[in-house]
Design a protein around this motif. Structure first.
Motif, mmCIF file in Angstrom:
data_model
loop_
_atom_site.group_PDB
_atom_site.id
_atom_site.type_symbol
_atom_site.label_atom_id
_atom_site.label_comp_id
_atom_site.label_asym_id
_atom_site.label_seq_id
_atom_site.Cartn_x
_atom_site.Cartn_y
_atom_site.Cartn_z
ATOM 1 N N ARG A 46 91.325 11.390 28.697
ATOM 2 C CA ARG A 46 92.086 10.415 29.492
ATOM 3 C C ARG A 46 93.266 9.874 28.696
ATOM 4 O O ARG A 46 94.379 9.727 29.221
ATOM 5 N N GLU A 47 93.059 9.549 27.420
ATOM 6 C CA GLU A 47 94.134 9.005 26.592
ATOM 7 C C GLU A 47 95.284 10.002 26.436
ATOM 8 O O GLU A 47 96.455 9.604 26.352
ATOM 9 N N LEU A 48 94.966 11.287 26.405
ATOM 10 C CA LEU A 48 95.998 12.315 26.239
ATOM 11 C C LEU A 48 96.556 12.809 27.567
ATOM 12 O O LEU A 48 97.341 13.758 27.602
ATOM 13 N N GLY A 49 96.121 12.182 28.659
ATOM 14 C CA GLY A 49 96.709 12.482 29.954
ATOM 15 C C GLY A 49 96.223 13.758 30.603
ATOM 16 O O GLY A 49 96.881 14.288 31.499
ATOM 17 N N VAL A 50 95.063 14.228 30.208
ATOM 18 C CA VAL A 50 94.510 15.436 30.837
ATOM 19 C C VAL A 50 93.764 15.067 32.119
ATOM 20 O O VAL A 50 93.857 15.772 33.123
ATOM 21 N N ILE A 51 93.043 13.974 32.106
ATOM 22 C CA ILE A 51 92.358 13.473 33.285
ATOM 23 C C ILE A 51 92.756 12.020 33.494
ATOM 24 O O ILE A 51 93.293 11.370 32.589
ATOM 25 N N GLY A 52 92.489 11.533 34.687
ATOM 26 C CA GLY A 52 92.792 10.143 34.997
ATOM 27 C C GLY A 52 91.586 9.440 35.581
ATOM 28 O O GLY A 52 90.663 10.087 36.089
ATOM 29 N N LEU A 53 91.564 8.099 35.491
ATOM 30 C CA LEU A 53 90.488 7.290 36.052
ATOM 31 C C LEU A 53 91.107 6.249 36.959
ATOM 32 O O LEU A 53 92.015 5.508 36.549
ATOM 33 N N ASP A 54 90.652 6.196 38.212
ATOM 34 C CA ASP A 54 91.198 5.242 39.169
ATOM 35 C C ASP A 54 91.029 3.810 38.685
ATOM 36 O O ASP A 54 90.160 3.517 37.853
ATOM 37 N N ALA A 55 91.833 2.931 39.221
ATOM 38 C CA ALA A 55 91.831 1.529 38.793
ATOM 39 C C ALA A 55 90.481 0.858 39.023
ATOM 40 O O ALA A 55 90.101 -0.057 38.284
ATOM 41 N N ASP A 56 89.751 1.303 40.042
ATOM 42 C CA ASP A 56 88.443 0.695 40.312
ATOM 43 C C ASP A 56 87.339 1.270 39.428
ATOM 44 O O ASP A 56 86.162 0.909 39.586
ATOM 45 N N GLN A 57 87.715 2.157 38.501
ATOM 46 C CA GLN A 57 86.765 2.741 37.540
ATOM 47 C C GLN A 57 85.660 3.557 38.224
ATOM 48 O O GLN A 57 84.582 3.734 37.670
#
Length: 263
Positions: A206-217
């Motif tokens: 996630r930190e390297l921008g490979v995957i993302g996490l929605d704001a609601d976690q």
């Protein structure tokens, strides 16, 4: 006749020799995390505070009493006038000189509160525990020295959080050694926990921008096209949930894809 006597003597079973009482200074400690400034232990028998010892040899209850001018804590073995003494723990500790054998034997062998309110310091056990702690620390330091940098990052992230992301490789190597020295047991547990590494893998992705996490976690997605990867179960840490998901057939394929992008 002499031969018969010799044969009878040779077949006699000797009674095992019992360990002797060691003359030495002894330390006693109150049990529990919080010790009072002073605590007075019962030192003589009374109706309100019985101080008795059941002698299995004679099948009798024997009265106990601490007398500073006697060698035995048993009343029936004390002779002449007695000088009663007090048994006082200060800050949870009582040191009894080897010259006070009456009190030592009372506390080490016969007192009914032994191992209930207080215990005697066992030097062999203390040495054994200290040796075990040293060996555990050595094992942890050896493992930390040879550990893979990514695994070291995963372990430190448990303790330090996102701060690890900004650390250099040398800083991670230094801090993992310090962590292993300070908390060797926890370090070894984390080093053997594959979920720690999988959790860190998800965080790095996630930190390297490979995957993302929605704001609601609640939902992980591919960062490139926002396609949904998995839904986080209610009331679970998202990265712990993804670490568990990586172990499934579907999650394993995604793990391999992310791995290619990261490395």
């Amino acid at each position: 006749m002499e031969t018969e006597l010799k044969e009878k003597k040779s077949t006699k079973v000797e009674k095992p020799i019992e360990p002797s009482w060691e003359i030495k200074d002894r330390f006693y400690y109150l049990l529990g995390n919080k010790s009072p400034l002073t605590l007075m232990l019962s030192s003589k028998h009374s109706q309100k505070r019985p101080l008795l010892y059941f002698d299995e040899t004679s099948n009798m209850q024997r009265e106990l009493r601490y007398a500073t001018n006697q060698n035995s804590p048993f009343v029936d073995e004390q002779q002449g006038s007695v000088t009663l003494g007090h048994i006082v723990f200060k800050d949870g500790v009582l040191m009894v000189s080897k010259r006070d054998q009456c009190l030592q034997q009372l506390l080490s062998l016969y007192h009914p509160n032994r191992n209930k309110i207080y215990l005697e310091r066992d030097e062999i056990k203390v040495a054994t525990d200290a040796l075990g702690d040293l060996e555990l620390e050595i094992d942890a330091l050896n493992a930390a020295r040879d550990i893979d940098i990514n695994q070291a990052e995963a372990i430190l992230r448990v303790e330090m959080g996102s701060k690890v992301t900004k650390m250099s490789s040398q800083e991670i190597k230094r801090d993992i050694l310090l962590f292993a020295k300070k908390q060797p047991k926890l370090f070894i547990q984390l080093a053997n926990d594959e979920n720690v590494q999988l959790r860190n893998f998800a965080i790095r992705a996630r930190e390297l921008g490979v995957i993302g996490l929605d704001a609601d976690q609640r939902t992980f997605r591919w960062a490139s096209n926002s396609r949904k990867l998995m839904t986080v179960p209610f009331d679970e840490n998202p990265y712990s949930a993804m670490a568990a998901w990586f172990k499934t057939d579907e999650g394993l394929q995604v793990y391999k894809s992310i791995e290619k992008k990261l490395y």
